[in-house]
Scaffold this motif. Sequence first.
Motif, PDB file in Angstrom:
ATOM      1  N   GLY A   1       4.463 -11.685  16.564  1.00 51.62           N
ATOM      2  CA  GLY A   1       3.676 -10.944  17.543  1.00 51.62           C
ATOM      3  C   GLY A   1       2.545 -10.193  16.867  1.00 51.62           C
ATOM      4  N   PHE A   2       2.567 -10.163  15.520  1.00 48.32           N
ATOM      5  CA  PHE A   2       1.472  -9.546  14.782  1.00 48.32           C
ATOM      6  C   PHE A   2       1.295 -10.334  13.488  1.00 48.32           C
ATOM      7  CE2 PHE A   2       3.788  -7.422  11.347  1.00 48.32           C
ATOM      8  CZ  PHE A   2       5.067  -7.394  11.855  1.00 48.32           C
ATOM      9  N   ASP A   3       0.185 -10.123  12.813  1.00 49.88           N
ATOM     10  CA  ASP A   3      -0.104 -10.904  11.615  1.00 49.88           C
ATOM     11  C   ASP A   3      -0.090  -9.985  10.397  1.00 49.88           C
ATOM     12  OD1 ASP A   3      -1.031 -12.464   9.641  1.00 49.88           O
ATOM     13  OD2 ASP A   3      -2.999 -12.880  10.533  1.00 49.88           O
ATOM     14  N   PRO A   4       0.969 -10.086   9.555  1.00 50.96           N
ATOM     15  CA  PRO A   4       1.075  -9.152   8.428  1.00 50.96           C
ATOM     16  C   PRO A   4       0.263  -9.575   7.196  1.00 50.96           C
ATOM     17  CG  PRO A   4       3.002 -10.540   8.505  1.00 50.96           C
ATOM     18  CD  PRO A   4       2.127 -10.974   9.650  1.00 50.96           C
ATOM     19  N   ALA A   5      -0.402 -10.736   7.258  1.00 48.68           N
ATOM     20  CA  ALA A   5      -1.065 -11.223   6.047  1.00 48.68           C
ATOM     21  C   ALA A   5      -2.138 -10.241   5.587  1.00 48.68           C
ATOM     22  CB  ALA A   5      -1.688 -12.589   6.330  1.00 48.68           C
TER      23      ALA A   5
ATOM     24  N   ALA B   1       4.226   4.804  13.292  1.00 46.73           N
ATOM     25  CA  ALA B   1       5.411   4.229  12.665  1.00 46.73           C
ATOM     26  C   ALA B   1       5.038   2.890  12.050  1.00 46.73           C
ATOM     27  CB  ALA B   1       6.534   4.036  13.690  1.00 46.73           C
ATOM     28  N   ARG B   2       5.903   2.385  11.172  1.00 46.49           N
ATOM     29  CA  ARG B   2       5.593   1.173  10.444  1.00 46.49           C
ATOM     30  C   ARG B   2       6.558   0.072  10.842  1.00 46.49           C
ATOM     31  NH1 ARG B   2       4.973   2.095   4.159  1.00 46.49           N
ATOM     32  NH2 ARG B   2       3.743   3.805   4.998  1.00 46.49           N
ATOM     33  N   LEU B   3       6.017  -1.101  11.170  1.00 50.30           N
ATOM     34  CA  LEU B   3       6.857  -2.223  11.567  1.00 50.30           C
ATOM     35  C   LEU B   3       7.763  -2.635  10.411  1.00 50.30           C
ATOM     36  CD1 LEU B   3       4.081  -4.160  13.420  1.00 50.30           C
ATOM     37  CD2 LEU B   3       6.220  -3.431  14.456  1.00 50.30           C
ATOM     38  N   PHE B   4       9.000  -3.009  10.733  1.00 50.67           N
ATOM     39  CA  PHE B   4       9.952  -3.546   9.758  1.00 50.67           C
ATOM     40  C   PHE B   4      10.351  -2.571   8.659  1.00 50.67           C
ATOM     41  CE2 PHE B   4       8.965  -7.491  11.722  1.00 50.67           C
ATOM     42  CZ  PHE B   4      10.096  -8.242  11.553  1.00 50.67           C
TER      43      PHE B   4
ATOM     44  N   ARG C   1      -6.296  -4.023   6.782  1.00 50.03           N
ATOM     45  CA  ARG C   1      -6.311  -5.446   6.434  1.00 50.03           C
ATOM     46  C   ARG C   1      -7.478  -5.688   5.491  1.00 50.03           C
ATOM     47  NH1 ARG C   1      -4.057  -9.808   8.846  1.00 50.03           N
ATOM     48  NH2 ARG C   1      -3.693  -8.664  10.773  1.00 50.03           N
ATOM     49  N   VAL C   2      -7.189  -6.293   4.327  1.00 41.92           N
ATOM     50  CA  VAL C   2      -8.255  -6.509   3.354  1.00 41.92           C
ATOM     51  C   VAL C   2      -8.797  -7.933   3.497  1.00 41.92           C
ATOM     52  CG1 VAL C   2      -7.409  -4.814   1.710  1.00 41.92           C
ATOM     53  CG2 VAL C   2      -6.571  -7.148   1.599  1.00 41.92           C
TER      54      VAL C   2
ATOM     55  N   ALA D   1       1.148   8.332   1.226  1.00 47.49           N
ATOM     56  CA  ALA D   1       2.527   8.151   0.798  1.00 47.49           C
ATOM     57  C   ALA D   1       3.038   6.752   1.081  1.00 47.49           C
ATOM     58  CB  ALA D   1       3.416   9.172   1.508  1.00 47.49           C
ATOM     59  N   ASN D   2       3.876   6.274   0.149  1.00 46.56           N
ATOM     60  CA  ASN D   2       4.673   5.092   0.431  1.00 46.56           C
ATOM     61  C   ASN D   2       3.862   3.861   0.824  1.00 46.56           C
ATOM     62  OD1 ASN D   2       7.171   4.082   0.474  1.00 46.56           O
ATOM     63  ND2 ASN D   2       7.790   4.972   2.440  1.00 46.56           N
ATOM     64  N   PRO D   3       2.782   3.547   0.076  1.00 42.12           N
ATOM     65  CA  PRO D   3       1.988   2.387   0.464  1.00 42.12           C
ATOM     66  C   PRO D   3       2.767   1.092   0.239  1.00 42.12           C
ATOM     67  CG  PRO D   3       1.201   3.287  -1.611  1.00 42.12           C
ATOM     68  CD  PRO D   3       2.288   4.199  -1.137  1.00 42.12           C
ATOM     69  N   GLU D   4       2.727   0.214   1.225  1.00 43.87           N
ATOM     70  CA  GLU D   4       3.471  -1.043   1.138  1.00 43.87           C
ATOM     71  C   GLU D   4       2.633  -2.157   1.744  1.00 43.87           C
ATOM     72  OE1 GLU D   4       8.108  -0.351   2.043  1.00 43.87           O
ATOM     73  OE2 GLU D   4       6.786   0.230   3.663  1.00 43.87           O
ATOM     74  N   ARG D   5       2.805  -3.370   1.219  1.00 38.52           N
ATOM     75  CA  ARG D   5       2.177  -4.518   1.871  1.00 38.52           C
ATOM     76  C   ARG D   5       3.085  -4.970   2.998  1.00 38.52           C
ATOM     77  NH1 ARG D   5      -0.054  -8.860  -2.324  1.00 38.52           N
ATOM     78  NH2 ARG D   5       0.167 -10.026  -0.398  1.00 38.52           N
ATOM     79  N   LEU D   6       2.544  -5.114   4.183  1.00 39.86           N
ATOM     80  CA  LEU D   6       3.393  -5.464   5.328  1.00 39.86           C
ATOM     81  C   LEU D   6       3.999  -6.852   5.181  1.00 39.86           C
ATOM     82  CD1 LEU D   6       1.744  -4.045   8.552  1.00 39.86           C
ATOM     83  CD2 LEU D   6       3.673  -3.204   7.251  1.00 39.86           C
TER      84      LEU D   6
END
Lengths: 115, 900
Positions: free
Chosen positions: B542-546, B591-594, B729-730, B755-760
């Motif tokens: 439902g979303f594009d994490p790339a 909030a952050r997905l997953f 998104r880069v 804080a807490n940077p993450e790649r989706l």
Amino acid sequence: MTHHDATPALPLRPPVFHILLALTRADLHGLGIAAEVEHSTDGTIDLGPGTLYRTLKEMVRVGLIDEVDAPEAADPRRKYYGVTEAGRRLVSAEAARLASLVRLARDRDVLPDGV
Amino acid sequence: MSIWARVGLGLSGRIYGILLHVRYPRDLVRSYGDDMRAAFERGARRNVERDGAVGLAKFWRTIARDLLTPTPGPLAPRGDRRPGAHAVNRWKGKGKGTMGWTGGRRFAGFGEDLSFAVRSLVREPRFTGLVVGVLAVGIALNASAFAVLNAYLLKPLPFPEAQRLVSVRGAQAISWTEVGDVFDRAVSWDLDVFTILGEGRPEMVRGSWVTPDFLAAYGIEAQVGRTFLPEEADRGAAPVAMISGRLWRDRFGRDPSVLGRSFSAFTSDRPDHAELFTVVGVLPDDFWYFNAYTDVLAPIREERTLYAGRLRPDVPRERAESILTDMARSRMEDAPTGFRVEVVSQHEQHVASVRPTLVVLQAAVFLVLLIACANAAVLLLVRSARREHELGLRQALGAARTRLARQLLCEGGLIAGVASLVGLALASWALELGGPNVEAQLGLTVPGGPDALSIDGTVLFGAAALATLVGLAFGAVPLLTVLRGALASSFAEPRGGGTESKGRRRFRSAMVAAEVALSLALLVGAGLMVRSALHLQSQSLGFDPARTLAGSMGLREAQYPTPQDRVAVFEELRERFGSLPEVEAVGLASARLFSTGFATRRYEGRVGDRVTTADAVRWIVDESYFSTLRIPLLRGRDFASDDALDGEEVVVVSERLARDLFGGADPVGASIRLLPQGVPGMEPPELERWRRVVGVVADVEREVRAEPAGDIYATFRQTAPTWMDAVVRVRSEAPDIVGRLEGAIAEVDPGIPFANPERLDVVVDDAMEPTRYLASLLVGFSAFALILAIVGLYGVIAYTVRQQKRDIAIRIALGADRGSVVSMFVRQGLVMVGAGLVLGTLGGLLLGRALGEDLHGVSPGDPATHLSLAAILALSAFAAVWVPARRAAVSDPMGVLREE
């Protein structure tokens, strides 16, 4: 149980005798004792790990040997053992007992040639 | 040294390590275990270097003697205390012995039986190696799976008297301060993020506000300093804190004088100004808790809902549940029927999510062991037929039948024993290599720490129980032959005779059918898991994490007191991010997905006169969030920059919530509000105003096992939170992007952390790991099972062909068609396979049902999976039957007949 009650009487079990003998020359760790015993008996006495460590533990408990500080260069995780005064007396007594047996054997002329 | 010598040495070391624990008292192993292992390894190495495999075998004989030497009692010798004297006598069935062996006539000759068994097994090294190998792999799989299951499900939590620790659900109306008659210590907490200020960038750590009894309830002591005092939870008390061992190390350099030092931090409890916390204690380094919010603990300063506690020893769980339920009901205005407060064991609650997976794995490896057993039984049976002549001869010469039986049992026991030891050694190896991954792959920490994943007493006991079963089963197979007394006659027949007993043929066929059935069940289980993993990989999220990255930004309310300030600074941050050349798009979300656990709340929807309620997850986003994550807008409009604070309050809903609340009616223009809570005073009335729906977006997968509920989105312009995630998104891989974003933040306000940077895409991938893991394990098991089943099938047909080669030769010599001979054997094989397939399909359905929650997007009875795997198995089985059957027909009949 106090040390006195448990002080072993003669004859000594072979592992005890050989461990005491090995330690009269230098303080050693467990593996070192096994190697020394094997070397000095030409491999006829091979102390398995179970026998060796259970015997060491028992000998520490009755005061024949003590855990001593490891030498400078040694691996600090290894426990070193040294013979106590009681242990020294006991090993002499056992050696004397064996010597008298050998004398007896010689008197009866049962020793093979060259021994 | 050759690779085999190295493997032999490694295995031997491990086997010795296990034997140590079995044989010697615990205190000896604790103080000397490492030395004893070292001594063993040194000896083993020297023997291998000198004599290779023979040296290793000799060394094991020495070690066996050493292990059998009784414990040296007091050193004084009494009678014969030569090392081994007892052992030898006991072994011979003489003497008193110290292990409860009564000797006597009954066990006379036991040692002979054993050495006879050893010799007869060593005489056939290929057979013995095959059977022991197959069983050892089966036992290794079971022991490792059981070690994992044991660490998660059987070992208690690492707290004293952990069985009294419970969690409480549904006690919103009850405060932790008023349940002294149920709990020794009642616990509540509030998870929070503490932004610690100091030199350099502010650090955000996870922490909790906890009741002052919290640590006492779990029986935890401070490693430095003390835990909290009751008065420190009073309103107006000076703030104090306990810090984790990690924080102590990283921020205070393990300085022992940390006590009394203080640090200032922002929290959401007092967002308007930083508070100065005085450190009163440091938590133990190995402190473990269910959640990771343990870097800072501070006493909670308000009444709060009861969450957990240590039950009083005289109050069982059920009583606690009924007392709390009565209490809660008496305070609720209209409690729904069936409402009750749930009191569940904290251990159970922690491991609930992995329980089904672990049980399925254990069941799967048990099936593998059953297949291995069936396979080994077939091999043994074939061998026992070969030995029938020998046994018959011995019986004819006067050997007692019980004696023969005992020898056969001895062989079975020996095979099982050796296989168990090798299996346990393999398992301890596997745990050492794979253990650290288990937590990541199951997605749950082991309560007792990673060290709890080990071969301990319970696992040894389990393995011993399995080994006993296997040993008895094995001894029993040839035993049946002996006891039926068919031997005397068989010895009169020529060797390799044409007939054999019907019973044994039937038993062998049953074994092969069982192997086929169990393999099919396993294959189907694995197939379902693979489909499920593929489904997870390919399903539309439902979303594009790339190429997207998320990080959290928190504002200090003192610096940004008004909603306008906060909206303005988030807007500016967004703009700065967007102006970086490598950034393609930026959005904001609460909030952050997953990654976050998502709580649902109940919302009320109104369209026309119709009012309905449904659960949903609430989000705060900006007007570019949907486009950044490429979540399609289905109806109405997206948020806009003129949805202002003083404008009409609007929301966007997900497709699912629109359906739940408004059915087929047009959701755009309908109204939604948070359902007012039933319990007065506890839940703040927030969002309880009606808001208008302006748009509908597609559903997104929030997490792997998301609650079936929709989403409701509000705009940050009308809620002005202090806390948001930037979703960036880069354009292409930009390794330094986090640093660039941090730089952009610092230009706006260096006091705002990222804080807490993450790649989706990584986060999503990690979340699917448990399913992939389970799938890959099951594929491995079923491949092993398939190979065993095929080997078993091949072995039986090849054996039958060999047995009947005289019959075949006669038939062919008399003019029988070779094709019909082949088809006779093929028919015989396919009957077994057919029976196995039918049973296996049933087993596959059962296993599929057991997988239940672990399956995504495929039903347990999925016909495509079942049929295709049955076809694969049938084809391989056909090949396994065809090859030896053909050999029967091509052999030279006259040659065979002349042999006799």
